[in-house]
Design a protein around this motif. Structure first.
Motif, short mmCIF file in Angstrom:
data_model
loop_
_atom_site.label_atom_id
_atom_site.label_comp_id
_atom_site.label_asym_id
_atom_site.label_seq_id
_atom_site.Cartn_x
_atom_site.Cartn_y
_atom_site.Cartn_z
N VAL A 88 67.16 64.52 59.90
CA VAL A 88 68.01 63.33 59.70
C VAL A 88 67.20 62.19 59.11
O VAL A 88 67.66 61.48 58.21
CB VAL A 88 68.68 62.93 61.04
N ARG A 89 65.97 61.99 59.60
CA ARG A 89 65.14 60.94 59.02
C ARG A 89 64.83 61.23 57.55
O ARG A 89 64.79 60.32 56.72
CB ARG A 89 63.83 60.80 59.83
N TRP A 90 64.64 62.49 57.24
CA TRP A 90 64.40 62.91 55.85
C TRP A 90 65.62 62.60 54.98
O TRP A 90 65.49 62.09 53.87
CB TRP A 90 64.05 64.39 55.82
N LEU A 91 66.82 62.89 55.51
CA LEU A 91 68.05 62.55 54.78
C LEU A 91 68.11 61.04 54.52
O LEU A 91 68.46 60.60 53.42
CB LEU A 91 69.28 63.00 55.57
N GLY A 92 67.77 60.26 55.54
CA GLY A 92 67.79 58.81 55.39
C GLY A 92 66.78 58.34 54.36
O GLY A 92 67.07 57.43 53.57
N HIS B 132 65.89 59.81 51.76
CA HIS B 132 66.42 60.12 50.43
C HIS B 132 67.74 59.43 50.15
O HIS B 132 68.36 59.69 49.11
CB HIS B 132 66.55 61.63 50.26
N GLY B 133 68.20 58.59 51.07
CA GLY B 133 69.39 57.80 50.81
C GLY B 133 70.70 58.48 51.11
O GLY B 133 71.75 58.05 50.62
N TYR B 134 70.68 59.53 51.96
CA TYR B 134 71.90 60.28 52.22
C TYR B 134 72.61 59.89 53.51
O TYR B 134 73.65 60.46 53.84
CB TYR B 134 71.61 61.79 52.23
N LEU B 135 72.09 58.92 54.24
CA LEU B 135 72.75 58.43 55.45
C LEU B 135 73.45 57.12 55.18
O LEU B 135 73.08 56.38 54.26
CB LEU B 135 71.73 58.22 56.57
N PRO B 136 74.44 56.77 55.99
CA PRO B 136 75.03 55.43 55.89
C PRO B 136 73.94 54.39 56.10
O PRO B 136 72.98 54.62 56.86
CB PRO B 136 76.06 55.40 57.02
N ALA B 137 74.06 53.25 55.45
CA ALA B 137 73.03 52.22 55.52
C ALA B 137 72.69 51.87 56.97
O ALA B 137 71.52 51.63 57.32
CB ALA B 137 73.49 50.97 54.77
N ALA B 138 73.69 51.86 57.86
CA ALA B 138 73.46 51.47 59.25
C ALA B 138 72.58 52.47 59.99
O ALA B 138 71.97 52.13 61.01
CB ALA B 138 74.80 51.34 59.98
N ASN B 139 72.50 53.70 59.49
CA ASN B 139 71.74 54.74 60.18
C ASN B 139 70.36 55.00 59.59
O ASN B 139 69.62 55.85 60.06
CB ASN B 139 72.52 56.08 60.17
N ARG B 140 70.00 54.26 58.53
CA ARG B 140 68.71 54.52 57.88
C ARG B 140 67.59 53.77 58.58
O ARG B 140 67.79 52.73 59.16
CB ARG B 140 68.76 54.10 56.40
#
Length: 305
Positions: A291-295, A297-305
């Motif tokens: 999940v941190r990796w997804l964040g 790379h910009g794939y999470l909602p802004a609130a979850n990055r």
């Protein structure tokens, strides 16, 4: 695919789940209701004579003899999605699918993080219809010594039905992207064991599938020819994995040589098939790292990055 490889991996996946002796018996169950499952357009498995059945093991549920591929959406709450999506491919040696531990639970966890997820129930190699026959056939085909299955000589041919199912899954999500609030250019794929093999095969041979990012969770990580535009790759593997833990890290080198993003998490312990099972080993943390990796790379909602 290469039958020897399939056979070894199939039993491997059946035997390599967490050690929960009281729950290791494979028990037939009724096919679960799957009201959200969408049948893909790849048709019935050619030559199939045994119909789909399900069983429980390790406090989880598995499907066998899948003859018609389906895709089940798990969507973020309204207004909470990032627009990114993941096709989730469970493992099971192409003879069974770990639908709960490596499918539904993963997809729901992603949806809870704001990423639309879609569980791919892909077509499988046929096995005996009865549970005892299935167990016997697997035991007969496996020596009892964990060996890394050899890679098939031609991935495109070896996994042709499964690649077709994956391509259909990507096509369906893109076709309904507006309805599901998904960006057609931000659809990735995440696979476990045999599902990781399918993820890599889809990336290399899937033509129009073109995943934007991929995850290989305890699948083979031997070298391949990485395309020049290879998607960012996340890898999680336990060093004590009896099947792929001692096969080197050629896949990492392949991505690095192509100057493409790759991240490897090598856990000291965890074995094979840990998925979403909660274990005392650090391998349980793979999902948080993913999940941190997804964040990143910009794939999470802004609130979850």
């Amino acid at each position: 695919m290469n039958k020897a490889g399939c056979v070894a991996l199939a039993l491997a996946c059946a035997l390599a789940a967490p050690a929960m002796a009281q729950n290791d018996k494979m028990t037939p169950i009724a096919t679960p209701a799957q009201p959200a499952a969408i049948t893909l357009n790849t048709g019935p498995l050619p030559g199939a004579t045994v119909q789909e059945s399900w069983h429980s093991q390790y406090n989880s549920v598995f499907a066998r003899n899948v003859t018609l591929a389906t895709l089940t959406p798990f969507l973020p709450a309204a207004g909470k999605g990032s627009g990114a999506a993941v096709i989730v491919a469970p493992g099971g040696g192409f003879r069974t699918l770990s639908m709960e531990n490596e499918g539904w639970q993963v997809a729901q966890a992603l949806a809870d993080k704001g990423v639309a997820a879609f569980v791919l129930k892909y077509r499988l190699i046929q096995t005996p219809a009865d549970m005892d026959g299935f167990a016997r056939s697997m035991a007969e085909m496996f020596s009892g010594t964990a060996k890394r299955p050899p890679p098939p000589p031609d991935g495109a041919a070896a996994y042709a039905p499964q690649i077709a199912d994956a391509r259909a899954a990507f096509a369906l999500v893109r076709a309904r992207a507006g309805e599901w609030h998904v960006d057609p250019k931000r659809i990735g794929m995440l696979g476990f064991s045999a599902g990781a093999m399918l993820t890599m095969a889809t990336t290399l041979h899937g033509q129009d599938a073109k995943p934007a990012f991929i995850g290989n969770i305890y699948g083979p990580i031997t070298a391949v020819t990485a395309p020049a535009d290879a998607p960012p790759l996340f890898i999680a593997l336990a060093a004590d994995d009896p099947f792929f833990g001692n096969s080197g890290y050629g896949l990492v080198d392949s991505w690095r040589n192509a100057k493409r993003p790759v991240e490897l998490h090598l856990f000291e312990q965890g074995g094979h098939g840990f998925g979403m099972y909660q274990k005392t080993t650090t391998s349980t943390g793979w999902f948080d790292s993913y999940v941190r990796w997804l964040g990143m790379h910009g794939y999470l909602p802004a609130a979850n990055r």
